[in-house]
Design a protein around this motif. Structure first.
Motif, short mmCIF file in Angstrom:
data_model
loop_
_atom_site.label_atom_id
_atom_site.label_comp_id
_atom_site.label_asym_id
_atom_site.label_seq_id
_atom_site.Cartn_x
_atom_site.Cartn_y
_atom_site.Cartn_z
N VAL A 167 1.12 3.26 38.80
CA VAL A 167 0.34 2.74 37.68
C VAL A 167 0.99 1.49 37.09
CG1 VAL A 167 -0.56 3.26 35.39
CG2 VAL A 167 -0.59 5.02 37.16
N GLU A 168 2.29 1.54 36.82
CA GLU A 168 2.96 0.39 36.24
C GLU A 168 3.10 -0.74 37.27
OE1 GLU A 168 6.44 1.49 33.83
OE2 GLU A 168 5.56 3.49 33.63
N GLY A 169 3.25 -0.35 38.53
CA GLY A 169 3.28 -1.37 39.57
C GLY A 169 1.98 -2.14 39.63
N PHE A 170 0.86 -1.43 39.51
CA PHE A 170 -0.44 -2.08 39.49
C PHE A 170 -0.57 -2.99 38.27
CE2 PHE A 170 -4.99 -1.83 38.12
CZ PHE A 170 -5.52 -2.62 39.13
N ALA A 171 -0.04 -2.54 37.13
CA ALA A 171 -0.13 -3.32 35.90
C ALA A 171 0.59 -4.67 36.04
CB ALA A 171 0.44 -2.54 34.73
N VAL A 172 1.79 -4.66 36.58
CA VAL A 172 2.52 -5.94 36.70
C VAL A 172 1.91 -6.81 37.79
CG1 VAL A 172 4.68 -5.03 35.76
CG2 VAL A 172 4.31 -4.98 38.23
N GLU A 173 1.31 -6.17 38.78
CA GLU A 173 0.63 -6.95 39.82
C GLU A 173 -0.55 -7.71 39.21
OE1 GLU A 173 -0.71 -6.21 44.47
OE2 GLU A 173 -0.42 -4.50 43.12
N MET A 174 -1.28 -7.05 38.32
CA MET A 174 -2.38 -7.70 37.63
C MET A 174 -1.88 -8.73 36.62
SD MET A 174 -5.16 -6.53 38.98
CE MET A 174 -4.18 -6.60 40.50
N ALA A 175 -0.78 -8.40 35.95
CA ALA A 175 -0.22 -9.31 34.95
C ALA A 175 0.23 -10.62 35.60
CB ALA A 175 0.95 -8.66 34.23
N ALA A 176 0.69 -10.53 36.84
CA ALA A 176 1.15 -11.74 37.53
C ALA A 176 0.02 -12.73 37.74
CB ALA A 176 1.77 -11.36 38.88
N GLN A 177 -1.21 -12.26 37.70
CA GLN A 177 -2.36 -13.14 37.90
C GLN A 177 -2.80 -13.84 36.61
OE1 GLN A 177 -5.55 -10.98 39.81
NE2 GLN A 177 -4.19 -10.02 41.30
N SER A 178 -2.39 -13.26 35.46
CA SER A 178 -2.92 -13.79 34.20
C SER A 178 -1.88 -14.11 33.13
CB SER A 178 -3.93 -12.78 33.62
OG SER A 178 -3.32 -11.51 33.45
N ALA A 179 -0.64 -13.70 33.32
CA ALA A 179 0.39 -13.95 32.31
C ALA A 179 0.61 -15.45 32.14
CB ALA A 179 1.69 -13.26 32.70
N THR A 180 0.74 -15.88 30.90
CA THR A 180 0.94 -17.31 30.62
C THR A 180 2.41 -17.68 30.75
OG1 THR A 180 1.29 -16.94 28.25
CG2 THR A 180 -0.98 -17.25 29.00
N ALA A 181 2.66 -18.96 30.91
CA ALA A 181 4.04 -19.45 30.97
C ALA A 181 4.75 -19.16 29.65
CB ALA A 181 4.05 -20.95 31.26
N GLN A 182 4.02 -19.23 28.54
CA GLN A 182 4.62 -18.94 27.24
C GLN A 182 5.09 -17.48 27.15
OE1 GLN A 182 2.15 -19.84 23.85
NE2 GLN A 182 3.51 -18.81 22.41
N LEU A 183 4.26 -16.56 27.65
CA LEU A 183 4.66 -15.15 27.63
C LEU A 183 5.90 -14.94 28.48
CD1 LEU A 183 4.22 -12.18 26.90
CD2 LEU A 183 2.75 -11.99 28.93
N VAL A 184 5.94 -15.53 29.66
CA VAL A 184 7.11 -15.37 30.52
C VAL A 184 8.35 -15.90 29.82
CG1 VAL A 184 8.19 -16.07 32.69
CG2 VAL A 184 5.77 -15.41 32.66
N SER A 185 8.22 -17.04 29.16
CA SER A 185 9.35 -17.62 28.43
C SER A 185 9.82 -16.69 27.32
CB SER A 185 8.95 -18.98 27.86
OG SER A 185 10.00 -19.54 27.10
N GLU A 186 8.86 -16.13 26.59
CA GLU A 186 9.21 -15.21 25.50
C GLU A 186 9.91 -13.96 26.04
OE1 GLU A 186 5.46 -14.52 23.68
OE2 GLU A 186 5.44 -16.42 22.56
N LEU A 187 9.44 -13.46 27.17
CA LEU A 187 10.04 -12.25 27.73
C LEU A 187 11.41 -12.53 28.35
CD1 LEU A 187 6.95 -10.38 29.24
CD2 LEU A 187 8.07 -10.10 27.02
N ARG A 188 11.63 -13.75 28.79
CA ARG A 188 12.98 -14.11 29.23
C ARG A 188 13.94 -14.05 28.04
NH1 ARG A 188 12.78 -15.93 34.47
NH2 ARG A 188 10.96 -17.16 35.14
N GLU A 189 13.47 -14.46 26.88
CA GLU A 189 14.30 -14.38 25.67
C GLU A 189 14.56 -12.93 25.29
OE1 GLU A 189 12.47 -16.63 22.58
OE2 GLU A 189 12.63 -18.55 23.63
#
Length: 241
Positions: free
Chosen positions: A94-116
């Motif tokens: 279930v969580e694997g599917f979620a991140v697979e879907m997130a990889a298609q729509s996550a913004t660069a800003q979100l990735v930057s925030e999560l790196r922090e």
């Protein structure tokens, strides 16, 4: 447990607020398997009457996140290794599917925030047991922010239900200053996960998350349930990790 609760401030939504507070306790592993949650004591910690707490507890019992014992006491379920393994297998799907879907729509800003967030997680791990509570909260923030990026609210609800069951067991790994915490294993896998999401590589994102979940599973099985024991041994509240 009471130290992790704070008074509620919105009288018109007390039941919903009480439910949200108790869910947070379970998901972030701030209560232990087998630990009792007294209704009166919980209500006092939240600064409310027992009615909204009782309603919240009944909801969590219906979700199998809490149990009512023979004496009507409410406690956190004790999960067997067999149950832990089953939930982990479901999480991988279930969580694997979620991140697979997130990889298609996550913004660069979100990735930057999560790196922090991951960097803050790493810093808190350097504090040992003093930073453990923050480690748990930051870990949950990173995971659920990414799952929300899949833009599938029902999927996020399903994942929340799984974490309600597994949170108190994951407490052994993140909250007690384990070897994985000292080596910052989760931080490494989170970095790989975020790199994959940034590259919009759903397959790599799923693989990185799988390594994170599997690593925690193997460690907890060896330290909490006993290496090589594949039976129905239960997690003990005072087990070392």
């Amino acid at each position: 447990m009471n130290a992790a609760l704070s008074p509620l401030s919105r009288p018109e939504t007390l039941s919903a607020d009480a439910l949200a507070k108790l869910k947070e306790l379970l998901i972030t592993g701030q209560v232990m398997p087998g630990e009792t949650l007294p209704i009166r004591g919980t209500a006092e910690a939240l600064g409310v009457s027992m009615m909204p707490v009782r309603q919240a507890i009944y909801q969590l019992v219906a979700d199998r996140a809490l149990e009512i014992g023979p004496s009507r006491s409410v406690h956190v379920p004790v999960m067997t290794q067999e149950e832990f393994a089953e939930v982990t297998k479901i999480r991988l799907c279930v969580e694997g599917f979620a991140v697979e879907m997130a990889a298609q729509s996550a913004t660069a800003q979100l990735v930057s925030e999560l790196r922090e967030v991951n960097a803050a997680l790493s810093q808190r791990m350097d504090e040992g047991l003093d930073g453990a509570a923050h480690v748990i909260v930051l870990n949950k923030q990173l995971h659920f922010s990414l799952y929300a990026a899949a833009n599938m609210p029902l999927l996020t609800k399903i994942i929340e239900a799984l974490w309600l069951r597994i949170g108190p067991v994951l407490n052994y790994d993140l909250r007690t200053g384990s070897e994985r915490t000292r080596h910052k294993t989760a931080v490494t896998y989170h970095a790989q996960l975020l790199d994959a999401v940034a590259a919009r590589d759903g397959t790599a994102a799923r693989a990185a998350l799988g390594r994170d979940i599997e690593s925690a599973f193997q460690y907890i099985c060896s330290r909490v349930y006993g290496a090589g024991d594949t039976g129905k041994k239960q997690a003990q509240p005072d087990a070392p990790a």
